[in-house]
Design a protein around this motif. Structure first.
Motif, mmCIF file in Angstrom:
data_model
loop_
_atom_site.group_PDB
_atom_site.id
_atom_site.type_symbol
_atom_site.label_atom_id
_atom_site.label_comp_id
_atom_site.label_asym_id
_atom_site.label_seq_id
_atom_site.Cartn_x
_atom_site.Cartn_y
_atom_site.Cartn_z
ATOM 1 N N GLN A 1 0.836 -1.205 0.000
ATOM 2 C CA GLN A 1 0.000 0.000 0.000
ATOM 3 C C GLN A 1 0.871 1.257 0.000
ATOM 4 N N LEU A 2 1.966 1.223 0.744
ATOM 5 C CA LEU A 2 2.893 2.367 0.731
ATOM 6 C C LEU A 2 3.473 2.559 -0.666
ATOM 7 N N ALA A 3 3.766 1.454 -1.350
ATOM 8 C CA ALA A 3 4.291 1.527 -2.721
ATOM 9 C C ALA A 3 3.225 2.046 -3.673
ATOM 10 N N ARG A 4 1.995 1.635 -3.450
ATOM 11 C CA ARG A 4 0.879 2.061 -4.312
ATOM 12 C C ARG A 4 0.760 3.581 -4.351
ATOM 13 N N TYR A 5 1.077 4.226 -3.234
ATOM 14 C CA TYR A 5 1.010 5.677 -3.155
ATOM 15 C C TYR A 5 2.354 6.348 -3.413
ATOM 16 N N GLY A 6 3.317 5.570 -3.895
ATOM 17 C CA GLY A 6 4.588 6.160 -4.309
ATOM 18 C C GLY A 6 5.504 6.561 -3.179
ATOM 19 N N LEU A 7 5.259 6.056 -1.962
ATOM 20 C CA LEU A 7 6.099 6.417 -0.832
ATOM 21 C C LEU A 7 7.336 5.526 -0.733
ATOM 22 N N ILE A 8 7.212 4.295 -1.219
ATOM 23 C CA ILE A 8 8.348 3.381 -1.263
ATOM 24 C C ILE A 8 8.364 2.703 -2.628
ATOM 25 N N GLU A 9 9.432 1.998 -2.917
ATOM 26 C CA GLU A 9 9.533 1.288 -4.189
ATOM 27 C C GLU A 9 10.284 -0.008 -3.986
ATOM 28 N N GLU A 10 10.013 -0.957 -4.875
ATOM 29 C CA GLU A 10 10.703 -2.234 -4.811
ATOM 30 C C GLU A 10 12.132 -2.050 -5.315
ATOM 31 N N VAL A 11 13.072 -2.676 -4.618
ATOM 32 C CA VAL A 11 14.480 -2.617 -5.011
ATOM 33 C C VAL A 11 14.712 -3.689 -6.079
ATOM 34 N N PRO A 12 15.370 -3.332 -7.198
ATOM 35 C CA PRO A 12 15.692 -4.372 -8.183
ATOM 36 C C PRO A 12 16.524 -5.470 -7.514
ATOM 37 N N HIS A 13 16.132 -6.723 -7.734
ATOM 38 C CA HIS A 13 16.849 -7.822 -7.099
ATOM 39 C C HIS A 13 16.969 -8.999 -8.058
ATOM 40 N N GLN A 14 17.824 -9.911 -7.716
ATOM 41 C CA GLN A 14 18.147 -11.053 -8.583
ATOM 42 C C GLN A 14 17.270 -12.256 -8.239
ATOM 43 N N GLY A 15 16.051 -12.256 -8.713
ATOM 44 C CA GLY A 15 15.168 -13.406 -8.518
ATOM 45 C C GLY A 15 14.886 -13.692 -7.062
ATOM 46 N N GLY A 16 14.444 -14.918 -6.806
ATOM 47 C CA GLY A 16 14.110 -15.290 -5.436
ATOM 48 C C GLY A 16 12.759 -14.723 -5.032
ATOM 49 N N ARG A 17 12.266 -15.198 -3.888
ATOM 50 C CA ARG A 17 10.952 -14.756 -3.434
ATOM 51 C C ARG A 17 11.011 -13.467 -2.635
ATOM 52 N N ALA A 18 12.154 -13.151 -2.044
ATOM 53 C CA ALA A 18 12.274 -11.949 -1.213
ATOM 54 C C ALA A 18 12.094 -10.702 -2.068
ATOM 55 N N ARG A 19 11.265 -9.786 -1.567
ATOM 56 C CA ARG A 19 11.036 -8.522 -2.260
ATOM 57 C C ARG A 19 11.502 -7.389 -1.355
ATOM 58 N N PRO A 20 12.732 -6.917 -1.541
ATOM 59 C CA PRO A 20 13.182 -5.788 -0.715
ATOM 60 C C PRO A 20 12.549 -4.476 -1.185
ATOM 61 N N TRP A 21 12.295 -3.595 -0.230
ATOM 62 C CA TRP A 21 11.706 -2.283 -0.497
ATOM 63 C C TRP A 21 12.640 -1.199 0.021
ATOM 64 N N ARG A 22 12.499 0.003 -0.529
ATOM 65 C CA ARG A 22 13.255 1.164 -0.043
ATOM 66 C C ARG A 22 12.357 2.392 -0.151
ATOM 67 N N LEU A 23 12.727 3.437 0.588
ATOM 68 C CA LEU A 23 11.981 4.690 0.514
ATOM 69 C C LEU A 23 12.137 5.298 -0.870
ATOM 70 N N ARG A 24 11.108 5.949 -1.322
ATOM 71 C CA ARG A 24 11.178 6.670 -2.593
ATOM 72 C C ARG A 24 11.223 8.151 -2.255
ATOM 73 N N TRP A 25 12.378 8.765 -2.491
ATOM 74 C CA TRP A 25 12.580 10.141 -2.051
ATOM 75 C C TRP A 25 12.016 11.162 -3.016
ATOM 76 N N ASP A 26 11.893 10.810 -4.293
ATOM 77 C CA ASP A 26 11.334 11.777 -5.228
ATOM 78 C C ASP A 26 9.817 11.792 -5.085
ATOM 79 N N THR A 27 9.178 12.795 -5.674
ATOM 80 C CA THR A 27 7.728 12.929 -5.571
ATOM 81 C C THR A 27 7.081 12.300 -6.775
ATOM 82 N N PRO A 28 6.303 11.235 -6.573
ATOM 83 C CA PRO A 28 5.625 10.614 -7.700
ATOM 84 C C PRO A 28 4.480 11.475 -8.198
#
Length: 198
Positions: free
Chosen positions: A63-90
């Motif tokens: 939900q935080l990602a849906r509103y552009g507050l965070i984003e998924e970090v590009p990662h190399q496969g696997g089930r883990a989905r790391p997230w990070r803050l999105r500092w720019d304004t969507p």
């Protein structure tokens, strides 16, 4: 201005945007704070740190990602989905936000309530009582608005504790206060029209 100060201002701006777009929710705030502290985070890591299920953390992260507050970090496969803050304004269109906000707010309220019911037996005895209630009232539109105003006034007496932790009693915890006032029209029923005198 130092990098640290810029980062602190950016974090505050992000929190302000979160408060505008999403309902106040302790887990959401905790996730944003944890992301600011750690840089990246998976729902499993968040669950371990915050004491909630990974499913619940995953829901709030999405939900935080849906509103552009965070984003998924590009990662190399696997089930883990790391997230990070999105500092720019969507870019969001203002027209979409109120309807999406309402749907999201209701979803978060329902999810939080179900989480409480599931884990209520683990709370201290004095917190195990479920104080939720509902009733059906027969009101006019004006009376409904008046009741809503009265409830807001009642809640306002406690709202200052959000920004002023020193005002909280020692045993106070965050409590969700959810109010929904809506007419119970039967399917295909037309609401009664107010009569007018000519």
């Amino acid at each position: 201005m130092s990098d640290g100060n810029c980062r602190a201002e950016a974090a505050e701006a992000l929190h302000d945007r979160a408060r505008r777009l999403l309902p106040d929710h302790p887990l959401r705030i905790a996730l944003l704070d944890l992301l600011a502290e750690t840089g990246t985070l998976t729902s499993t890591e968040a669950a371990a740190r915050l004491g909630h299920s990974s499913g619940l953390c995953s829901f709030h992260l999405r939900q935080l990602a849906r509103y552009g507050l965070i984003e998924e970090v590009p990662h190399q496969g696997g089930r883990a989905r790391p997230w990070r803050l999105r500092w720019d304004t969507p870019h969001h269109t203002g027209a979409e936000e109120p309807e999406e906000f309402t749907a999201l707010a209701r979803g978060l309220e329902d999810e939080s309530y179900q989480h409480w019911l599931t884990h209520r037996d683990q709370a201290p005895a004095e917190w195990q009582q479920d104080e939720s209630f509902s009733t059906v009232l027969h009101l006019t539109p004006a009376e409904t608005a008046e009741l809503a105003t009265s409830l807001r006034r009642l809640f306002a007496g406690y709202r200052n504790r959000e920004d002023h932790p020193a005002a909280r009693p020692p045993n106070a915890v965050a409590v969700a206060a959810v109010t929904r006032l809506f007419p119970l029209f039967a399917e295909h029923q037309v609401p009664p029209q107010e009569s007018s005198d000519f």
